[in-house]
Scaffold this active site. Structure first.
Site, mmCIF file in Angstrom:
data_model
loop_
_atom_site.group_PDB
_atom_site.id
_atom_site.type_symbol
_atom_site.label_atom_id
_atom_site.label_comp_id
_atom_site.label_asym_id
_atom_site.label_seq_id
_atom_site.Cartn_x
_atom_site.Cartn_y
_atom_site.Cartn_z
ATOM 1 N N CYS A 101 0.893 -1.415 0.041
ATOM 2 C CA CYS A 101 0.034 -0.033 0.010
ATOM 3 C C CYS A 101 0.749 1.221 0.026
ATOM 4 C CB CYS A 101 -0.945 -0.054 1.226
ATOM 5 S SG CYS A 101 -1.943 1.360 1.333
ATOM 6 N N HIS A 143 -9.161 -3.823 -1.740
ATOM 7 C CA HIS A 143 -7.960 -3.081 -1.008
ATOM 8 C C HIS A 143 -8.528 -1.623 -1.079
ATOM 9 C CE1 HIS A 143 -3.861 -2.279 0.127
ATOM 10 N NE2 HIS A 143 -3.997 -1.223 -0.538
ATOM 11 N N GLU A 144 -8.526 -0.950 -2.550
ATOM 12 C CA GLU A 144 -8.959 0.313 -2.454
ATOM 13 C C GLU A 144 -10.131 0.928 -1.811
ATOM 14 O OE1 GLU A 144 -6.443 2.125 -3.137
ATOM 15 O OE2 GLU A 144 -5.457 0.327 -4.168
ATOM 16 N N HIS A 147 -10.110 1.302 1.816
ATOM 17 C CA HIS A 147 -9.632 2.633 2.549
ATOM 18 C C HIS A 147 -10.776 3.886 2.773
ATOM 19 C CE1 HIS A 147 -5.386 2.478 1.921
ATOM 20 N NE2 HIS A 147 -5.474 2.036 0.796
#
Length: 180
Positions: A101, A143-144, A147
Site C-alpha cells: 500500500c 483493497h482500495e 480505504h
C-alpha cells in the site's frame, strides 16, 4: 494536475469512514480524479483512494491498462474511477495474496480476500458501472474500497508472520523481486 502527498499509516484521516459524494459530476471531482491519477502514476500504484491524499470522499481509482511495476506478475487492470462504490462477494471462496500500500510504504502482507466480486458505482460521467471480476482485479478493488472505510491492509492479516519489509520478503523468496 498535481502529484499530492500521500498520507501514511498513523494519520487519523486514514482511519475515518469517507463521506459519500452527492454530485458525481461536480467540478471539484474532475480535479480530484486528475490528482489521484497523477499521484498513483508517480508512485507506480495499482490503485488509490481519495482518503490517501487527504480527501475524505468515497472515490477510488485503480488500473491503467499496462503492467504495474510494483506487481510485475499481475495482469493489467482497466483504468477505473469508482464513486460511492458498492461491493458484493460472489461465492464463498477467498484467496490469500500479498499486498502492499502506498500509505504503508516498504511493507507487504498476505491478506485473504474474496476471490470473485461484483462491484458497482458511479463514474465521473454519471454512468452507473456494474462489473464482475476475480483474482488480482477483485483484490485491488477490495483493497482500495477498504480505504473508504478506514481500513488498511495490515488490519486484515491472518497472521503477523505474513507481514514484513519488501526487501526481506524478496530475499526470503516469499514475494517476487520488484524491479524498481
Amino acid at each position: 494536475m498535481t502529484v499530492r502527498a500521500l498520507l501514511r499509516m498513523g494519520d487519523p484521516l486514514l482511519r475515518q469512514v469517507a463521506q459519500p459524494v452527492m454530485d458525481c459530476q461536480a467540478p471539484h471531482l474532475v480535479e480530484l480524479v486528475a490528482d489521484l491519477q497523477d499521484t498513483m502514476a508517480a508512485h507506480s500504484g495499482a490503485g488509490l483512494g481519495a482518503p490517501q491524499i487527504g480527501v475524505s470522499l468515497r472515490v477510488v481509482i485503480f488500473g491503467g491498462g499496462g503492467p504495474n511495476l510494483r506487481y510485475p506478475d499481475a495482469p493489467p487492470l482497466p483504468f477505473t474511477v469508482l464513486i460511492n462504490p458498492e461491493l458484493t462477494p460472489l461465492g464463498e471462496e477467498r484467496a490469500l495474496g500479498w499486498e502492499g500500500c502506498l500509505s504503508v510504504p516498504g511493507l507487504r502482507g498476505e491478506v485473504k480476500r474474496w476471490n470473485r466480486l461484483r462491484y458497482r458505482g458511479w463514474t465521473p460521467e454519471g454512468v452507473w458501472l456494474d462489473r464482475t471480476t476475480d483474482g488480482f482485479h477483485a483484490r485491488v478493488v477490495q483493497h482500495e474500497c477498504d480505504h473508504l472505510d478506514g481500513v488498511l491492509f495490515p488490519d486484515r492479516l491472518d497472521t503477523p508472520q505474513a507481514f514484513g519489509f519488501i526487501s526481506e520478503l524478496e530475499q526470503a523468496g516469499r514475494i517476487p523481486i520488484v524491479p524498481y
